[in-house]
Design a protein around this motif. Structure first.
Motif, PDB file in Angstrom:
ATOM      1  N   SER A 195       0.842  -1.186   0.000  1.00 38.87           N
ATOM      2  CA  SER A 195       0.000   0.000   0.000  1.00 38.87           C
ATOM      3  C   SER A 195       0.878   1.237   0.000  1.00 38.87           C
ATOM      4  CB  SER A 195      -0.911   0.020   1.234  1.00 38.87           C
ATOM      5  OG  SER A 195      -1.772  -1.101   1.254  1.00 38.87           O
ATOM      6  N   PHE A 196       0.379   2.325  -0.582  1.00 36.16           N
ATOM      7  CA  PHE A 196       1.073   3.602  -0.537  1.00 36.16           C
ATOM      8  C   PHE A 196       0.042   4.717  -0.681  1.00 36.16           C
ATOM      9  CE2 PHE A 196       1.244   1.872  -4.800  1.00 36.16           C
ATOM     10  CZ  PHE A 196       0.944   2.929  -5.650  1.00 36.16           C
ATOM     11  N   VAL A 197       0.429   5.937  -0.341  1.00 39.09           N
ATOM     12  CA  VAL A 197      -0.512   7.041  -0.200  1.00 39.09           C
ATOM     13  C   VAL A 197      -0.028   8.233  -1.002  1.00 39.09           C
ATOM     14  CG1 VAL A 197      -1.673   8.569   1.451  1.00 39.09           C
ATOM     15  CG2 VAL A 197      -1.038   6.235   2.136  1.00 39.09           C
ATOM     16  N   GLY A 198      -0.951   8.976  -1.600  1.00 36.33           N
ATOM     17  CA  GLY A 198      -0.550  10.164  -2.337  1.00 36.33           C
ATOM     18  C   GLY A 198      -1.699  11.103  -2.611  1.00 36.33           C
ATOM     19  N   LYS A 199      -1.372  12.336  -3.005  1.00 42.25           N
ATOM     20  CA  LYS A 199      -2.362  13.329  -3.382  1.00 42.25           C
ATOM     21  C   LYS A 199      -2.982  12.971  -4.730  1.00 42.25           C
ATOM     22  CE  LYS A 199      -2.412  16.308  -0.036  1.00 42.25           C
ATOM     23  NZ  LYS A 199      -3.665  16.501   0.729  1.00 42.25           N
ATOM     24  N   PRO A 200      -4.238  13.326  -4.950  1.00 41.88           N
ATOM     25  CA  PRO A 200      -4.864  13.069  -6.248  1.00 41.88           C
ATOM     26  C   PRO A 200      -4.389  14.076  -7.290  1.00 41.88           C
ATOM     27  CG  PRO A 200      -6.377  14.285  -4.855  1.00 41.88           C
ATOM     28  CD  PRO A 200      -5.163  13.977  -4.006  1.00 41.88           C
ATOM     29  N   ARG A 201      -4.399  13.657  -8.556  1.00 41.80           N
ATOM     30  CA  ARG A 201      -4.056  14.559  -9.655  1.00 41.80           C
ATOM     31  C   ARG A 201      -5.256  14.884 -10.539  1.00 41.80           C
ATOM     32  NH1 ARG A 201       0.938  15.901 -11.213  1.00 41.80           N
ATOM     33  NH2 ARG A 201       0.409  15.903 -13.441  1.00 41.80           N
ATOM     34  N   PRO A 225      -8.507  13.161   2.587  1.00 39.15           N
ATOM     35  CA  PRO A 225      -7.695  14.020   1.717  1.00 39.15           C
ATOM     36  C   PRO A 225      -6.865  13.303   0.660  1.00 39.15           C
ATOM     37  CG  PRO A 225      -6.634  13.800   3.858  1.00 39.15           C
ATOM     38  CD  PRO A 225      -7.960  13.103   3.965  1.00 39.15           C
ATOM     39  N   ASN A 226      -6.552  12.025   0.846  1.00 43.43           N
ATOM     40  CA  ASN A 226      -5.548  11.377   0.002  1.00 43.43           C
ATOM     41  C   ASN A 226      -6.048  10.078  -0.620  1.00 43.43           C
ATOM     42  OD1 ASN A 226      -3.530  13.361   0.626  1.00 43.43           O
ATOM     43  ND2 ASN A 226      -3.266  12.360   2.618  1.00 43.43           N
ATOM     44  N   VAL A 227      -5.427   9.732  -1.757  1.00 44.39           N
ATOM     45  CA  VAL A 227      -5.673   8.446  -2.393  1.00 44.39           C
ATOM     46  C   VAL A 227      -4.817   7.387  -1.695  1.00 44.39           C
ATOM     47  CG1 VAL A 227      -5.697   7.157  -4.560  1.00 44.39           C
ATOM     48  CG2 VAL A 227      -5.989   9.653  -4.586  1.00 44.39           C
ATOM     49  N   ILE A 228      -5.424   6.255  -1.374  1.00 44.03           N
ATOM     50  CA  ILE A 228      -4.684   5.114  -0.834  1.00 44.03           C
ATOM     51  C   ILE A 228      -4.652   4.043  -1.913  1.00 44.03           C
ATOM     52  CG2 ILE A 228      -4.605   3.314   0.924  1.00 44.03           C
ATOM     53  CD1 ILE A 228      -5.960   5.296   2.820  1.00 44.03           C
ATOM     54  N   TYR A 229      -3.462   3.677  -2.317  1.00 40.45           N
ATOM     55  CA  TYR A 229      -3.273   2.691  -3.381  1.00 40.45           C
ATOM     56  C   TYR A 229      -2.855   1.356  -2.775  1.00 40.45           C
ATOM     57  CZ  TYR A 229      -2.954   6.791  -6.491  1.00 40.45           C
ATOM     58  OH  TYR A 229      -3.198   7.955  -7.180  1.00 40.45           O
ATOM     59  N   HIS A 230      -3.143   0.292  -3.494  1.00 39.03           N
ATOM     60  CA  HIS A 230      -2.643  -1.034  -3.128  1.00 39.03           C
ATOM     61  C   HIS A 230      -2.368  -1.805  -4.416  1.00 39.03           C
ATOM     62  CE1 HIS A 230      -1.926  -4.348  -0.319  1.00 39.03           C
ATOM     63  NE2 HIS A 230      -2.477  -5.131  -1.226  1.00 39.03           N
TER      64      HIS A 230
END
Length: 477
Positions: free
Chosen positions: A155-161, A175-180
């Motif tokens: 998993s990793f986390v980042g701001k949306p574009r 506030p953030n997108v959580i990816y897996h």
């Protein structure tokens, strides 16, 4: 040309025997062993008192250190509130397995996100995510089951574009997108994203496939992107992969919908599969991990698996510099390359290990301040043996005049005397807010007796979490 860091090699003695931990609900008292290091540093090692599988390390912004996942007593995250001197289980996290344990933090919200393999009657092999907003005192299990993704989830986390994802996050109040991303032993890598704080996930589809490659005897047909991706402040995602046998940087600028792929020059790869036998180097003759204890798994080491980028080889600092850790198949040693912000070229390789380490595997890095790295790996000094020990390193001034300090975790009693085998595919490092470098490792409790066909272990099966116990090392300022 190789840039050589100024090296200080330090040895720490492990203060407690870890040879015979039995699965139990009660946690043995941790015995921390410390010694002074050059430059006023302090090197310490602490047994976690728990059985482990693959380990990941998180130094959270609240100052706590987390290690995921502990296997004994049910799957759980370990937490230290005293800088790594002792560890205790947090509340049960809802995951049914501790295999491929991974833990990260959304630094903006403080949310902890853990993941592991998950199996159900309708989904024999999958992945699942759970999260905590109270430092692990309680957990919320996502109903999303990533069925068929196989292995090595991150998993990793980042701001949306994209405007669409910004709107969805705003509606969900997170506030953030959580990816897996998951899928390691198969021939695809599939990613998912959550726009509601890891409560539910939507598929981004297959982002890498062996079908992208022309399969040749010398080329790895499996596109290994099992390492954790990193996200810059603008939401651009970076990951490193073994793409068709070549080290490659893959980049997404639309929240994981599409990916650009570019080869990284002068970083060589070796096939993960044996081109002669078609077998994974760690499989026994029955084609399974340790399914025959009389033929212990010893060979997931060195040039092969360490080039597959399974762990945490890529990092990004606040200035936008990319750091890539890798093992050079020419000599089996770990190196660092840096791509500076705004540039496309990668710099000369920098050594990540002292000269006495002849081979390394599972090389991982973490970066906090610009040019300040934590490094964790298993290394072999005597190449005629399988005696892999854990090594924790700290590099300062990596962008200018690199200075490396290395801590051997258990000299004289190597952590992995039988080789860096399953299930020790992870060993990660991180840096706490006060600058402490921390890394989690596994100790193999099996004693292989060459005169006997069976290993003398605390577990009947070689591939079993009760075979390994956790050890955490720190370099403190």
């Amino acid at each position: 040309m190789t840039s050589t860091a100024k090296v200080v090699t330090v040895v720490a003695l492990l203060g407690a025997s870890l040879s015979a931990f039995a699965p139990a609900q009660a946690e043995p008292a941790a015995v921390e062993s410390c010694r002074e290091l050059p430059g006023g540093l302090l090197g310490c090692t602490t047994p976690t008192g728990t059985h482990v599988t693959e380990l990941s390390t998180l130094a959270a912004r609240d100052g706590n250190i987390y290690v995921g996942l502990a296997a004994s007593g049910g799957s759980s995250v370990l937490r230290s509130t005293d800088g790594g001197s002792s560890f205790h289980r947090t509340a049960p996290n809802g995951l049914t397995s501790a295999g491929m344990g991974w833990i990260v933090e959304d630094e903006e919200t403080g949310r902890l996100i853990a993941s592991s393999l998950e199996s159900t009657p309708t989904c024999p092999v999958g992945d699942r995510v759970t999260y905590s907003d109270d430092q692990g005192d309680s957990w919320h299990l996502s109903p999303s089951l990533f069925c068929g993704t196989s292995d090595l989830g991150k998993s990793f986390v980042g701001k949306p574009r994209t405007d669409e994802d910004r709107a969805a996050l705003q509606a969900a109040g997170y506030p953030n997108v959580i990816y897996h991303c998951a899928g390691g032993t198969g021939q695809t890598r599939t990613c998912f994203k959550s726009l509601d704080g890891a409560n539910t996930f939507q598929s981004l589809g297959i982002i890498l496939s062996s079908l992208d490659c022309k399969v040749e005897a010398s080329v790895d047909p499996i596109p290994f992107f099992q390492g954790q991706a990193v996200v810059d402040p603008e939401g651009v995602i970076y990951a490193v992969t073994n793409l068709c046998g070549k080290a490659s940087l893959i980049v997404s600028r639309d929240d994981g919908q599409t990916w650009d792929k570019t080869f990284i020059p002068d970083v060589q790869m070796r096939a993960y599969m044996n081109p002669l036998s078609g077998q994974h180097p760690g499989f026994d003759n029955n084609g399974g991990y340790g399914s025959r204890p009389q033929q212990p798994v010893r060979s997931i080491v060195g040039e092969a698996v360490s080039q597959a980028y399974l762990w945490q080889p890529l990092q990004l600092d606040s200035a936008g510099n990319l750091y890539l850790a890798y093992t050079d198949p020419a000599d089996g040693r770990p190196y660092l390359k840096i791509r500076r912000s705004g540039q496309q070229a990668w710099g000369e390789k920098i050594e990540l290990a002292p000269s006495e380490v002849g081979r390394a595997t599972n090389v991982n890095i973490s970066v906090r301040d610009n040019g300040h790295l934590a490094i964790a790996y298993y290394g072999l000094e005597d190449l005629t043996t399988t005696n892999y020990d854990g090594y924790l390193g700290e590099m300062t001034n990596a962008l200018t005049t690199p200075h490396l300090t290395t801590l051997a975790v258990s000299p004289g009693a190597p952590l992995l005397p039988n080789g860096a085998a399953e299930p020790t595919e992870y060993t990660t490092a991180d840096i706490t807010p006060d600058g402490t470098v921390v890394g989690a490792f596994a100790r193999d409790t099996c004693v292989i007796n060459e005169a006997s066909p069976l290993p003398q272990c605390d577990s009947e099966l070689m591939y079993d979490s009760t075979r390994f116990v956790g050890v955490v090392a720190t370099i403190r300022h």
